[in-house]
Design a protein around this motif. Structure first.
Motif, PDB file in Angstrom:
ATOM      1  N   ASP A   1       0.823  -1.205   0.000  1.00 14.10           N
ATOM      2  CA  ASP A   1       0.000   0.000   0.000  1.00 14.10           C
ATOM      3  C   ASP A   1       0.862   1.262   0.000  1.00 14.10           C
ATOM      4  O   ASP A   1       1.933   1.304   0.602  1.00 14.10           O
ATOM      5  CB  ASP A   1      -0.901   0.031   1.235  1.00 14.10           C
ATOM      6  CG  ASP A   1      -1.970  -1.034   1.195  1.00 14.10           C
ATOM      7  OD1 ASP A   1      -2.751  -1.111   2.170  1.00 14.10           O
ATOM      8  OD2 ASP A   1      -2.026  -1.801   0.210  1.00 14.10           O
TER       9      ASP A   1
ATOM     10  N   THR B   1      -7.860  12.846  -5.691  1.00 11.29           N
ATOM     11  CA  THR B   1      -7.704  11.573  -6.385  1.00 11.29           C
ATOM     12  C   THR B   1      -6.288  11.059  -6.179  1.00 11.29           C
ATOM     13  O   THR B   1      -5.318  11.777  -6.437  1.00 11.29           O
ATOM     14  CB  THR B   1      -7.970  11.727  -7.884  1.00 11.29           C
ATOM     15  OG1 THR B   1      -9.288  12.254  -8.089  1.00 11.29           O
ATOM     16  CG2 THR B   1      -7.859  10.377  -8.591  1.00 11.29           C
ATOM     17  N   ILE B   2      -6.189   9.816  -5.716  1.00  3.66           N
ATOM     18  CA  ILE B   2      -4.887   9.189  -5.547  1.00  3.66           C
ATOM     19  C   ILE B   2      -4.646   8.222  -6.698  1.00  3.66           C
ATOM     20  O   ILE B   2      -5.578   7.558  -7.185  1.00  3.66           O
ATOM     21  CB  ILE B   2      -4.788   8.464  -4.177  1.00  3.66           C
ATOM     22  CG1 ILE B   2      -3.351   8.022  -3.897  1.00  3.66           C
ATOM     23  CG2 ILE B   2      -5.760   7.293  -4.095  1.00  3.66           C
ATOM     24  CD1 ILE B   2      -3.124   7.525  -2.480  1.00  3.66           C
TER      25      ILE B   2
ATOM     26  N   GLY C   1       0.223   5.711   0.375  1.00  9.03           N
ATOM     27  CA  GLY C   1      -0.826   6.642   0.780  1.00  9.03           C
ATOM     28  C   GLY C   1      -0.301   8.011   1.129  1.00  9.03           C
ATOM     29  O   GLY C   1       0.904   8.264   1.119  1.00  9.03           O
TER      30      GLY C   1
ATOM     31  N   THR D   1      -8.658   2.019  -3.919  1.00  7.29           N
ATOM     32  CA  THR D   1      -8.424   3.280  -3.217  1.00  7.29           C
ATOM     33  C   THR D   1      -9.350   3.449  -2.014  1.00  7.29           C
ATOM     34  O   THR D   1     -10.430   2.845  -1.938  1.00  7.29           O
ATOM     35  CB  THR D   1      -8.625   4.470  -4.160  1.00  7.29           C
ATOM     36  OG1 THR D   1      -9.958   4.434  -4.687  1.00  7.29           O
ATOM     37  CG2 THR D   1      -7.642   4.434  -5.309  1.00  7.29           C
ATOM     38  N   ASN D   2      -8.891   4.302  -1.106  1.00 12.96           N
ATOM     39  CA  ASN D   2      -9.652   4.630   0.096  1.00 12.96           C
ATOM     40  C   ASN D   2      -9.410   6.101   0.384  1.00 12.96           C
ATOM     41  O   ASN D   2      -8.270   6.573   0.285  1.00 12.96           O
ATOM     42  CB  ASN D   2      -9.187   3.771   1.272  1.00 12.96           C
ATOM     43  CG  ASN D   2      -9.936   4.088   2.544  1.00 12.96           C
ATOM     44  OD1 ASN D   2     -11.155   4.130   2.566  1.00 12.96           O
ATOM     45  ND2 ASN D   2      -9.200   4.317   3.625  1.00 12.96           N
ATOM     46  N   TYR D   3     -10.493   6.838   0.714  1.00 16.72           N
ATOM     47  CA  TYR D   3     -10.381   8.268   0.959  1.00 16.72           C
ATOM     48  C   TYR D   3     -11.014   8.656   2.291  1.00 16.72           C
ATOM     49  O   TYR D   3     -12.019   8.073   2.702  1.00 16.72           O
ATOM     50  CB  TYR D   3     -11.082   9.060  -0.145  1.00 16.72           C
ATOM     51  CG  TYR D   3     -10.469   8.924  -1.510  1.00 16.72           C
ATOM     52  CD1 TYR D   3     -10.923   7.964  -2.401  1.00 16.72           C
ATOM     53  CD2 TYR D   3      -9.434   9.764  -1.900  1.00 16.72           C
ATOM     54  CE1 TYR D   3     -10.358   7.832  -3.661  1.00 16.72           C
ATOM     55  CE2 TYR D   3      -8.863   9.649  -3.165  1.00 16.72           C
ATOM     56  CZ  TYR D   3      -9.334   8.681  -4.033  1.00 16.72           C
ATOM     57  OH  TYR D   3      -8.771   8.573  -5.284  1.00 16.72           O
TER      58      TYR D   3
ATOM     59  N   ALA E   1      -5.675   9.588   1.892  1.00 11.26           N
ATOM     60  CA  ALA E   1      -6.039   8.621   0.861  1.00 11.26           C
ATOM     61  C   ALA E   1      -4.985   7.532   0.809  1.00 11.26           C
ATOM     62  O   ALA E   1      -3.819   7.776   1.111  1.00 11.26           O
ATOM     63  CB  ALA E   1      -6.166   9.286  -0.500  1.00 11.26           C
ATOM     64  N   SER E   2      -5.416   6.349   0.394  1.00 14.47           N
ATOM     65  CA  SER E   2      -4.474   5.247   0.234  1.00 14.47           C
ATOM     66  C   SER E   2      -4.845   4.458  -1.010  1.00 14.47           C
ATOM     67  O   SER E   2      -5.986   4.522  -1.494  1.00 14.47           O
ATOM     68  CB  SER E   2      -4.467   4.341   1.463  1.00 14.47           C
ATOM     69  OG  SER E   2      -5.715   3.717   1.632  1.00 14.47           O
ATOM     70  N   ILE E   3      -3.848   3.697  -1.515  1.00 10.42           N
ATOM     71  CA  ILE E   3      -4.063   2.910  -2.720  1.00 10.42           C
ATOM     72  C   ILE E   3      -3.245   1.636  -2.623  1.00 10.42           C
ATOM     73  O   ILE E   3      -2.084   1.655  -2.220  1.00 10.42           O
ATOM     74  CB  ILE E   3      -3.692   3.728  -3.980  1.00 10.42           C
ATOM     75  CG1 ILE E   3      -4.006   2.953  -5.248  1.00 10.42           C
ATOM     76  CG2 ILE E   3      -2.240   4.197  -3.948  1.00 10.42           C
ATOM     77  CD1 ILE E   3      -3.962   3.815  -6.515  1.00 10.42           C
TER      78      ILE E   3
END
Length: 121
Positions: free
Chosen positions: A33, A68-69, A35, A57-59, A49-51
């Motif tokens: 991950d 936007t990541i 972020g 993705t998670n915001y 945010a993480s990816i």
């Protein structure tokens, strides 16, 4: 030695946009991950945010629909496109990566040095 180097912070007016970049360098075997976190004065560091490596993705609720990541796995780079910025987005933004250095069996949590984002009203 593994390093995360951020770029792209600065001063912007409310409603404006900024793009942050973070490149991981050094002897890296794999990255899981990635972020972005932020810390405003007097507040705790919070996830923005993480990816995942696969692109999920998670915001944070406060940035959904505005930020936007994205990531480039080939370049070990993660991006944060920020739009419709608000004064409350002002903070130091930190890049984070969960990665395994070459030659190590362990997954570690690595941080960038931080980049200042200031949104004026």
């Amino acid at each position: 030695q593994v390093q995360l180097v951020e770029s792209g912070g600065g001063l912007v007016q409310a409603g404006g946009s900024l793009r942050l970049s973070c490149a991981a360098s050094g002897r890296i075997f794999s990255i899981n991950d990635m972020g972005w976190y932020r810390q405003a004065p007097g507040k705790q560091r919070e996830l923005v945010a993480s990816i995942t490596r696969g692109g999920s993705t998670n915001y944070a609720d406060s940035v959904k629909g505005r930020f936007t990541i994205a990531r480039d796995n080939a370049e070990n780079t993660v991006y944060l496109q920020m739009a419709s910025l608000k004064p409350e987005d002002t903070a130091v933004y930190y890049c984070n990566a969960q990665l395994r250095p070459s030659g190590s069996p362990y997954l570690g949590n690595y941080w960038g040095q931080g980049t200042q984002v200031t949104v004026s009203s």
